[in-house]
Design a protein around this motif. Sequence first.
Motif, PDB file in Angstrom:
ATOM      1  N   ARG A 102       0.834  -1.198   0.000  1.00 30.17           N
ATOM      2  CA  ARG A 102       0.000   0.000   0.000  1.00 30.17           C
ATOM      3  C   ARG A 102       0.870   1.250   0.000  1.00 30.17           C
ATOM      4  O   ARG A 102       1.891   1.304   0.704  1.00 30.17           O
ATOM      5  CB  ARG A 102      -0.898   0.032   1.243  1.00 30.17           C
ATOM      6  CG  ARG A 102      -2.109  -0.870   1.186  1.00 30.17           C
ATOM      7  CD  ARG A 102      -2.848  -0.898   2.510  1.00 30.17           C
ATOM      8  NE  ARG A 102      -2.112  -1.671   3.510  1.00 30.17           N
ATOM      9  CZ  ARG A 102      -2.491  -1.824   4.771  1.00 30.17           C
ATOM     10  NH1 ARG A 102      -3.598  -1.224   5.185  1.00 30.17           N
ATOM     11  NH2 ARG A 102      -1.797  -2.544   5.611  1.00 30.17           N
ATOM     12  N   LEU A 103       0.464   2.222  -0.795  1.00 26.86           N
ATOM     13  CA  LEU A 103       1.023   3.565  -0.704  1.00 26.86           C
ATOM     14  C   LEU A 103       0.177   4.357   0.273  1.00 26.86           C
ATOM     15  O   LEU A 103      -1.044   4.455   0.122  1.00 26.86           O
ATOM     16  CB  LEU A 103       1.008   4.256  -2.069  1.00 26.86           C
ATOM     17  CG  LEU A 103       1.947   3.720  -3.139  1.00 26.86           C
ATOM     18  CD1 LEU A 103       1.708   4.459  -4.453  1.00 26.86           C
ATOM     19  CD2 LEU A 103       3.400   3.873  -2.702  1.00 26.86           C
ATOM     20  N   VAL A 104       0.807   4.918   1.286  1.00 28.44           N
ATOM     21  CA  VAL A 104       0.120   5.689   2.305  1.00 28.44           C
ATOM     22  C   VAL A 104       0.714   7.092   2.284  1.00 28.44           C
ATOM     23  O   VAL A 104       1.932   7.260   2.417  1.00 28.44           O
ATOM     24  CB  VAL A 104       0.293   5.035   3.684  1.00 28.44           C
ATOM     25  CG1 VAL A 104      -0.245   5.937   4.782  1.00 28.44           C
ATOM     26  CG2 VAL A 104      -0.402   3.680   3.719  1.00 28.44           C
ATOM     27  N   PHE A 105      -0.128   8.112   2.116  1.00 27.91           N
ATOM     28  CA  PHE A 105       0.379   9.479   2.013  1.00 27.91           C
ATOM     29  C   PHE A 105      -0.772  10.463   2.142  1.00 27.91           C
ATOM     30  O   PHE A 105      -1.951  10.095   2.072  1.00 27.91           O
ATOM     31  CB  PHE A 105       1.094   9.687   0.672  1.00 27.91           C
ATOM     32  CG  PHE A 105       0.231   9.501  -0.542  1.00 27.91           C
ATOM     33  CD1 PHE A 105      -0.353  10.582  -1.181  1.00 27.91           C
ATOM     34  CD2 PHE A 105      -0.013   8.226  -1.052  1.00 27.91           C
ATOM     35  CE1 PHE A 105      -1.159  10.414  -2.291  1.00 27.91           C
ATOM     36  CE2 PHE A 105      -0.819   8.043  -2.167  1.00 27.91           C
ATOM     37  CZ  PHE A 105      -1.393   9.136  -2.791  1.00 27.91           C
ATOM     38  N   ASN A 106      -0.420  11.722   2.334  1.00 28.41           N
ATOM     39  CA  ASN A 106      -1.378  12.813   2.270  1.00 28.41           C
ATOM     40  C   ASN A 106      -1.332  13.456   0.898  1.00 28.41           C
ATOM     41  O   ASN A 106      -0.253  13.766   0.375  1.00 28.41           O
ATOM     42  CB  ASN A 106      -1.073  13.886   3.316  1.00 28.41           C
ATOM     43  CG  ASN A 106      -1.373  13.435   4.719  1.00 28.41           C
ATOM     44  OD1 ASN A 106      -0.480  13.363   5.551  1.00 28.41           O
ATOM     45  ND2 ASN A 106      -2.631  13.136   4.998  1.00 28.41           N
ATOM     46  N   GLY A 107      -2.509  13.647   0.311  1.00 27.70           N
ATOM     47  CA  GLY A 107      -2.623  14.411  -0.916  1.00 27.70           C
ATOM     48  C   GLY A 107      -3.329  15.720  -0.642  1.00 27.70           C
ATOM     49  O   GLY A 107      -4.143  15.828   0.293  1.00 27.70           O
ATOM     50  N   ASN A 153       4.278  13.187   3.409  1.00 30.66           N
ATOM     51  CA  ASN A 153       4.175  12.102   4.406  1.00 30.66           C
ATOM     52  C   ASN A 153       3.991  10.744   3.734  1.00 30.66           C
ATOM     53  O   ASN A 153       3.039  10.014   4.014  1.00 30.66           O
ATOM     54  CB  ASN A 153       3.008  12.378   5.360  1.00 30.66           C
ATOM     55  CG  ASN A 153       3.177  13.665   6.130  1.00 30.66           C
ATOM     56  OD1 ASN A 153       4.277  14.031   6.530  1.00 30.66           O
ATOM     57  ND2 ASN A 153       2.075  14.374   6.345  1.00 30.66           N
ATOM     58  N   LEU A 154       4.928  10.355   2.888  1.00 34.85           N
ATOM     59  CA  LEU A 154       4.778   9.155   2.063  1.00 34.85           C
ATOM     60  C   LEU A 154       5.424   7.935   2.712  1.00 34.85           C
ATOM     61  O   LEU A 154       6.604   7.946   3.065  1.00 34.85           O
ATOM     62  CB  LEU A 154       5.402   9.372   0.688  1.00 34.85           C
ATOM     63  CG  LEU A 154       4.733  10.446  -0.166  1.00 34.85           C
ATOM     64  CD1 LEU A 154       5.623  11.665  -0.278  1.00 34.85           C
ATOM     65  CD2 LEU A 154       4.386   9.918  -1.543  1.00 34.85           C
ATOM     66  N   ASP A 155       4.625   6.865   2.846  1.00 34.66           N
ATOM     67  CA  ASP A 155       5.105   5.572   3.327  1.00 34.66           C
ATOM     68  C   ASP A 155       4.704   4.488   2.333  1.00 34.66           C
ATOM     69  O   ASP A 155       3.657   4.584   1.673  1.00 34.66           O
ATOM     70  CB  ASP A 155       4.490   5.212   4.685  1.00 34.66           C
ATOM     71  CG  ASP A 155       5.056   6.026   5.836  1.00 34.66           C
ATOM     72  OD1 ASP A 155       6.119   6.649   5.667  1.00 34.66           O
ATOM     73  OD2 ASP A 155       4.424   6.038   6.912  1.00 34.66           O
ATOM     74  N   TYR A 183      -6.296  14.995   1.965  1.00 36.33           N
ATOM     75  CA  TYR A 183      -6.757  13.602   1.992  1.00 36.33           C
ATOM     76  C   TYR A 183      -5.744  12.722   2.694  1.00 36.33           C
ATOM     77  O   TYR A 183      -4.535  12.945   2.620  1.00 36.33           O
ATOM     78  CB  TYR A 183      -6.951  13.059   0.571  1.00 36.33           C
ATOM     79  CG  TYR A 183      -8.052  13.750  -0.179  1.00 36.33           C
ATOM     80  CD1 TYR A 183      -9.349  13.266  -0.152  1.00 36.33           C
ATOM     81  CD2 TYR A 183      -7.795  14.921  -0.872  1.00 36.33           C
ATOM     82  CE1 TYR A 183     -10.374  13.917  -0.815  1.00 36.33           C
ATOM     83  CE2 TYR A 183      -8.808  15.582  -1.543  1.00 36.33           C
ATOM     84  CZ  TYR A 183     -10.097  15.075  -1.510  1.00 36.33           C
ATOM     85  OH  TYR A 183     -11.102  15.734  -2.150  1.00 36.33           O
ATOM     86  N   ASN A 184      -6.249  11.688   3.368  1.00 40.94           N
ATOM     87  CA  ASN A 184      -5.442  10.563   3.821  1.00 40.94           C
ATOM     88  C   ASN A 184      -5.649   9.422   2.840  1.00 40.94           C
ATOM     89  O   ASN A 184      -6.757   8.901   2.722  1.00 40.94           O
ATOM     90  CB  ASN A 184      -5.879  10.116   5.218  1.00 40.94           C
ATOM     91  CG  ASN A 184      -5.431  11.062   6.302  1.00 40.94           C
ATOM     92  OD1 ASN A 184      -4.238  11.203   6.551  1.00 40.94           O
ATOM     93  ND2 ASN A 184      -6.374  11.730   6.948  1.00 40.94           N
ATOM     94  N   HIS A 185      -4.600   9.063   2.122  1.00 46.39           N
ATOM     95  CA  HIS A 185      -4.701   7.986   1.139  1.00 46.39           C
ATOM     96  C   HIS A 185      -4.006   6.722   1.655  1.00 46.39           C
ATOM     97  O   HIS A 185      -2.917   6.797   2.243  1.00 46.39           O
ATOM     98  CB  HIS A 185      -4.037   8.379  -0.178  1.00 46.39           C
ATOM     99  CG  HIS A 185      -4.772   9.424  -0.955  1.00 46.39           C
ATOM    100  ND1 HIS A 185      -6.099   9.302  -1.307  1.00 46.39           N
ATOM    101  CD2 HIS A 185      -4.357  10.618  -1.468  1.00 46.39           C
ATOM    102  CE1 HIS A 185      -6.475  10.361  -2.002  1.00 46.39           C
ATOM    103  NE2 HIS A 185      -5.442  11.181  -2.108  1.00 46.39           N
ATOM    104  N   ALA A 186      -4.611   5.563   1.418  1.00 41.93           N
ATOM    105  CA  ALA A 186      -3.989   4.254   1.609  1.00 41.93           C
ATOM    106  C   ALA A 186      -4.403   3.428   0.396  1.00 41.93           C
ATOM    107  O   ALA A 186      -5.496   2.860   0.357  1.00 41.93           O
ATOM    108  CB  ALA A 186      -4.434   3.605   2.914  1.00 41.93           C
ATOM    109  N   ILE A 187      -3.547   3.388  -0.619  1.00 41.16           N
ATOM    110  CA  ILE A 187      -3.883   2.846  -1.936  1.00 41.16           C
ATOM    111  C   ILE A 187      -3.144   1.539  -2.158  1.00 41.16           C
ATOM    112  O   ILE A 187      -1.906   1.486  -2.071  1.00 41.16           O
ATOM    113  CB  ILE A 187      -3.525   3.855  -3.040  1.00 41.16           C
ATOM    114  CG1 ILE A 187      -4.301   5.169  -2.841  1.00 41.16           C
ATOM    115  CG2 ILE A 187      -3.811   3.275  -4.417  1.00 41.16           C
ATOM    116  CD1 ILE A 187      -3.892   6.269  -3.806  1.00 41.16           C
TER     117      ILE A 187
END
Length: 499
Positions: free
Chosen positions: A391-396, A479-481, A444-448
């Motif tokens: 998963r890509l986790v980040f703020n957009g 804030n990319l993980d 946004y809080n993304h978990a893709i």
Amino acid sequence: MRGHRTRRHARRVHRACIGASLLFADAIVAEAATCPLAQPAFCETFEQGPAPAWDRGRGVELSRTHFSATRYAPSLSTGDGVTFWVWEAEFGLIPEEPPPCRADVTGLLMPTRDTLVCDPSPPIQSRYLMTAVGSQNYGSNAYRIRQPFDFANRTGRIVFDTDLASNFLLGYTSVVVSEDPSPAPTWDVNGRGPNPRNGVVVVFLGSPIEVHDVRDHAMTDLPGTSSEVPRQRGHLSRVELRLSTTQLEVLTSEPSADGVTFGPLVSRRVDTFATPLPFTRAYVSLIAHNHATWKYGITFGGLPRPLRSWNTYWDNIGFDGPVLPGTREYEVPASGVPHTFTTTDEFPPGVVNVIEHPGLSLGYVIPDGVGALGDPLVFRAVSLRHATRARLVFNGYYQGYDIDGIRLGTGRLRWQLNGHPAHERAFTPGEVAMLDSPGQTGGYNHAIDVPLSELVDGDNMLRFGTLHISSGYPNAVTNLDLLLDTDPAFLFDDGFDGR
């Protein structure tokens, strides 16, 4: 390595020359006496001091194997040529706070020094964590525990010690329990997000304690109230959340005189959810908020001059339950681009002060347009061994702006891994509705989920863009993980255990 593992998970210590971005969220369990839990699944006491250099990331002196640290400001995040800009923090203007951390910590604190493990002091007589939020106008620092928290078929317990003293217009704390590993599930008194997809938000903003139930990005304020919450600036109170799918109870102690001994926990608020929570496995984030210390420090804080940061103190952070295999995690460092900002203020009356504030832009601007992709962002030294999900986790941050307000319309988020064909992602109905609600500003809080087949062992290159999302404020990510779930049958066979 802090704390002690349970015997079941004590086979090896994960140590290696692993580059700047290997993050393995192993279950870290301290002695039961250090966290008030009968069976801790996670406990961090900070007694071993700052994390060693190999185990540091965006969280400065925090262990990156334990925490993902993020910084966020929801209001006009990319205006005036900066991208999620944070200026310097400070110690000492509020006299009730503990002394400035350690003898080797002096002067103003840039974002690269805003999260420190401090030496014992008279009001907190053990090592503790200090977090200084310099982001003005609703900024936050969030610290997500990488170990998942499981409360299936039970009431789970989350514990921590913190300074509960707050000021409506200066700063306060919150805790978010979210289904996704949301990087900045923030909240502010003006209603700005970004909200988690599903979660529970507990806000310690004086009395009463506020509780919010989030379903598909829509936040509902629960109607209950709390009793008066005792608090004293510069002193820790013990906090416990008891959470099941149907109910939340919040308990706190009186402020401790020494930060080591605490009085009994007292139930301050109980809420029953209208419908059960749709998840039982979650991530816990502890968040420190700066409402607007520089703007309101004199008028509403009673201070002799404006205040640069809101400082929060934490200790003995943990939760109980089964010890779950963590994700193997990698992070992209903050961009760290220097930028200064000048303020002109009058203090004391009749004296004009012009102050130049150093700071750093932390995010990455991304372009909008057909085929447009930004500069590559790199997750380094990735291991795919026994990975089962990525998963890509980040703020957009995207401010599509129409004549009647912020709208996404036909906008799309585009992302590309390692030169593979770019993916286009439409926004979900819940995300669109969140943006269209009053007060939201484009975050946004993304978990893709991403295909494992597009990842490689070693360095991985990620690029972003948008399509049909354009306004006067550039689109950006921060804030990319990269989170890799691994086969639990091979938990200790990941190649990084120093064998």
